[in-house]
Motif scaffolding. Structure first.
Motif, PDB file in Angstrom:
ATOM      1  N   ILE A 221       0.729  -1.251  -0.039  1.00 17.51           N
ATOM      2  CA  ILE A 221       0.057   0.142  -0.065  1.00 17.51           C
ATOM      3  C   ILE A 221       0.795   1.377   0.130  1.00 17.51           C
ATOM      4  N   LYS A 222       1.859   1.052   0.712  1.00 15.06           N
ATOM      5  CA  LYS A 222       2.938   2.410   0.937  1.00 15.06           C
ATOM      6  C   LYS A 222       3.451   2.714  -0.528  1.00 15.06           C
ATOM      7  N   LEU A 223       3.383   1.974  -1.505  1.00 17.42           N
ATOM      8  CA  LEU A 223       3.812   2.223  -2.913  1.00 17.42           C
ATOM      9  C   LEU A 223       3.300   3.149  -3.503  1.00 17.42           C
ATOM     10  N   PHE A 224       1.781   3.196  -3.228  1.00 20.71           N
ATOM     11  CA  PHE A 224       0.735   4.369  -3.749  1.00 20.71           C
ATOM     12  C   PHE A 224       0.582   5.694  -2.632  1.00 20.71           C
ATOM     13  N   VAL A 225       1.249   5.637  -1.685  1.00 26.19           N
ATOM     14  CA  VAL A 225       1.339   6.645  -0.999  1.00 26.19           C
ATOM     15  C   VAL A 225       2.302   7.769  -1.010  1.00 26.19           C
ATOM     16  N   PRO A 226       2.173   8.864  -0.643  1.00 27.09           N
ATOM     17  CA  PRO A 226       3.304   9.851  -0.704  1.00 27.09           C
ATOM     18  C   PRO A 226       4.526   9.378   0.399  1.00 27.09           C
ATOM     19  N   ARG A 227       5.683   9.381   0.022  1.00 25.91           N
ATOM     20  CA  ARG A 227       6.651   8.959   0.948  1.00 25.91           C
ATOM     21  C   ARG A 227       6.818   9.590   2.160  1.00 25.91           C
ATOM     22  N   THR A 228       6.478  10.935   2.191  1.00 26.41           N
ATOM     23  CA  THR A 228       6.506  11.853   3.465  1.00 26.41           C
ATOM     24  C   THR A 228       5.092  11.706   4.169  1.00 26.41           C
ATOM     25  N   TRP A 229       4.104  10.935   4.002  1.00 30.51           N
ATOM     26  CA  TRP A 229       3.099  10.824   4.564  1.00 30.51           C
ATOM     27  C   TRP A 229       3.294  10.188   5.902  1.00 30.51           C
ATOM     28  N   SER A 230       2.785  10.848   7.072  1.00 28.77           N
ATOM     29  CA  SER A 230       2.600  10.244   8.271  1.00 28.77           C
ATOM     30  C   SER A 230       1.704  10.662   9.233  1.00 28.77           C
ATOM     31  N   ALA A 231       1.456  10.143  10.361  1.00 28.06           N
ATOM     32  CA  ALA A 231       0.554  10.640  11.278  1.00 28.06           C
ATOM     33  C   ALA A 231       1.087  10.157  12.704  1.00 28.06           C
ATOM     34  N   SER A 232       2.108  10.614  13.038  1.00 33.15           N
ATOM     35  CA  SER A 232       2.882  10.264  14.309  1.00 33.15           C
ATOM     36  C   SER A 232       1.898  10.490  15.475  1.00 33.15           C
ATOM     37  N   ILE A 233       1.396  11.774  15.722  1.00 35.36           N
ATOM     38  CA  ILE A 233       0.615  12.145  17.012  1.00 35.36           C
ATOM     39  C   ILE A 233      -0.540  11.467  17.012  1.00 35.36           C
ATOM     40  N   THR A 234      -1.082  11.095  15.989  1.00 32.37           N
ATOM     41  CA  THR A 234      -2.349  10.031  15.926  1.00 32.37           C
ATOM     42  C   THR A 234      -1.945   8.631  16.321  1.00 32.37           C
ATOM     43  N   LEU A 235      -0.974   8.160  15.736  1.00 29.79           N
ATOM     44  CA  LEU A 235      -0.233   7.031  16.119  1.00 29.79           C
ATOM     45  C   LEU A 235      -0.086   6.830  17.447  1.00 29.79           C
ATOM     46  N   HIS A 236       0.654   7.684  18.213  1.00 31.65           N
ATOM     47  CA  HIS A 236       1.029   7.679  19.691  1.00 31.65           C
ATOM     48  C   HIS A 236      -0.299   7.647  20.577  1.00 31.65           C
ATOM     49  N   ARG A 237      -1.237   8.619  19.952  1.00 32.93           N
ATOM     50  CA  ARG A 237      -2.435   8.566  20.822  1.00 32.93           C
ATOM     51  C   ARG A 237      -3.275   7.278  20.779  1.00 32.93           C
ATOM     52  N   LEU A 238      -2.909   6.669  19.699  1.00 37.64           N
ATOM     53  CA  LEU A 238      -3.716   5.236  19.447  1.00 37.64           C
ATOM     54  C   LEU A 238      -3.101   4.343  20.183  1.00 37.64           C
ATOM     55  N   LEU A 239      -1.678   4.173  20.338  1.00 42.38           N
ATOM     56  CA  LEU A 239      -0.967   3.242  21.113  1.00 42.38           C
ATOM     57  C   LEU A 239      -1.050   3.581  22.549  1.00 42.38           C
ATOM     58  N   ALA A 240      -1.185   4.642  23.186  1.00 32.67           N
ATOM     59  CA  ALA A 240      -1.442   4.756  24.350  1.00 32.67           C
ATOM     60  C   ALA A 240      -2.721   4.601  24.878  1.00 32.67           C
ATOM     61  N   TRP A 241      -3.897   4.551  23.888  1.00 32.77           N
ATOM     62  CA  TRP A 241      -5.427   4.296  24.383  1.00 32.77           C
ATOM     63  C   TRP A 241      -5.249   2.891  24.288  1.00 32.77           C
ATOM     64  N   GLY A 242      -4.615   2.100  23.483  1.00 35.44           N
ATOM     65  CA  GLY A 242      -4.511   0.740  23.575  1.00 35.44           C
ATOM     66  C   GLY A 242      -3.859   0.039  24.538  1.00 35.44           C
ATOM     67  N   LEU A 243      -2.863   0.722  25.140  1.00 40.02           N
ATOM     68  CA  LEU A 243      -1.932   0.175  26.274  1.00 40.02           C
ATOM     69  C   LEU A 243      -2.801   0.525  27.461  1.00 40.02           C
ATOM     70  N   ARG A 244      -3.426   1.542  27.590  1.00 38.97           N
ATOM     71  CA  ARG A 244      -4.272   2.067  28.707  1.00 38.97           C
ATOM     72  C   ARG A 244      -5.412   0.909  28.899  1.00 38.97           C
ATOM     73  N   ASN A 245      -5.968   0.501  27.906  1.00 41.82           N
ATOM     74  CA  ASN A 245      -7.478  -0.070  27.985  1.00 41.82           C
ATOM     75  C   ASN A 245      -7.301  -1.707  27.600  1.00 41.82           C
ATOM     76  N   PHE A 246      -6.130  -2.006  27.259  1.00 40.27           N
ATOM     77  CA  PHE A 246      -6.300  -3.567  26.702  1.00 40.27           C
ATOM     78  C   PHE A 246      -5.198  -4.614  27.148  1.00 40.27           C
ATOM     79  N   VAL A 247      -3.881  -3.748  27.642  1.00 42.57           N
ATOM     80  CA  VAL A 247      -2.602  -4.508  27.737  1.00 42.57           C
ATOM     81  C   VAL A 247      -2.499  -4.689  29.429  1.00 42.57           C
ATOM     82  N   THR A 248      -1.804  -5.774  29.720  1.00 44.42           N
ATOM     83  CA  THR A 248      -1.864  -6.131  31.162  1.00 44.42           C
ATOM     84  C   THR A 248      -1.048  -5.235  31.815  1.00 44.42           C
TER      85      THR A 248
END
Length: 292
Positions: A69-96
């Motif tokens: 999929i990344k072959l068809f996406v601009p190489r500089t596209w990213s959403a790091s802040i969204t990623l880290h919010r998602l990771l924190a949400w997942g850790l807080r709610n689902f991880v031991t």
């Protein structure tokens, strides 16, 4: 109740011995009892036994799909802040609780190990410590910054040594002042009924998510940072004059980058080797204090 009762209270049947009791009692690997207890409790969970075998091949297939999929996406596209919010949400709610505790500890231990190398290098090297106290602190792009810190430290150290024609060497009396327990408490971690996903399963889930929300360059750098386990350990072993402690490293040669398909498993090894290296430095520091 003694802190070791979780495992030492298990019944021992010589005809059906518990592998977790054996691993807990084994002293061949440097690791403190609280960390080993948390690690083995998480590893012996039903999540790891029944969920991980399905997650691992699925996650690896997703890594391949996202790469296409990344072959068809601009190489500089990213959403790091969204990623880290998602990771924190997942850790807080689902991880031991144990997994969350170990993950937060990892940032502190990594910062201390780099500070140890910097303090005992023959030339001054700057470090950028990351010391999150809560899961929400991870939202500040700490996973990405952790990878950047590691590479930047190796580059700064290499440039400083090269410019001065110096090398790391054995230090007769190493500075251990930065090596200490991070002070994070397992009982402060989230304990909802949904916090059941073990650390290995969580890492397998998060790896393709990490790849999806970051640029290819960021993801490849993160995967290749795992190759630096040997590099950091060699630095510490050189300072301590103890090359025998390299035997438990498993991410292999830093000059031979591996495929991202096994990044999740290698990340688990990275966390474990960091815990063992820090435990080794802690024991060396205590020995140095005792000999004064």
């Amino acid at each position: 109740m003694k802190p070791t009762d979780d495992f030492l209270d298990q019944a021992w049947d010589p005809r059906d011995p518990s592998p977790w009791l054996a691993l807990y009692l084994d002293r061949s690997t440097p690791m403190t009892d609280p960390v080993k207890r948390a690690w083995l409790k998480d590893s012996s969970s039903r999540s790891r036994q029944f969920l991980l075998p399905f997650l691992r091949p699925t996650a690896r297939a997703l890594i391949v799909l996202i790469q296409v999929i990344k072959l068809f996406v601009p190489r500089t596209w990213s959403a790091s802040i969204t990623l880290h919010r998602l990771l924190a949400w997942g850790l807080r709610n689902f991880v031991t609780p144990e997994a969350n505790w170990l993950i937060l500890r990892h940032f502190h231990l990594g910062a201390q190990v780099l500070a140890f190398i910097a303090a005992n290098a023959p030339t001054r090297v700057e470090t950028s410590p990351l010391t999150p106290q809560t899961i929400d602190d991870l939202k500040d792009e700490l996973f990405l910054k952790h990878d950047l810190n590691l590479f930047n430290f190796v580059i700064r150290l290499g440039l400083a040594l090269r410019e001065r024609g110096q090398d790391l060497g054995v230090v007769a009396e190493p500075d251990f002042s930065m090596i200490r327990d991070p002070g994070l408490r397992l009982e402060d971690m989230p304990r909802r009924w949904t916090n059941v996903v073990d650390i290995q399963s969580a890492i397998e889930i998060f790896t393709p998510v990490y790849q999806l929300f970051l640029t290819d360059n960021d993801f490849w750098r993160a995967a290749n940072s795992l190759q630096l386990d040997e590099t950091i350990a060699i630095y510490c072993a050189t300072i301590l004059g103890s090359p025998e402690h390299l035997i438990l490293l498993n991410n292999k040669h830093p000059l031979v980058p591996l495929s991202t398909l096994r990044a999740g498993f290698r990340l688990v090894l990275h966390g474990l080797s960091t815990e063992m290296l820090h435990a080794l430095l802690m024991s060396q520091a205590e020995a140095a204090v005792a000999s004064d």
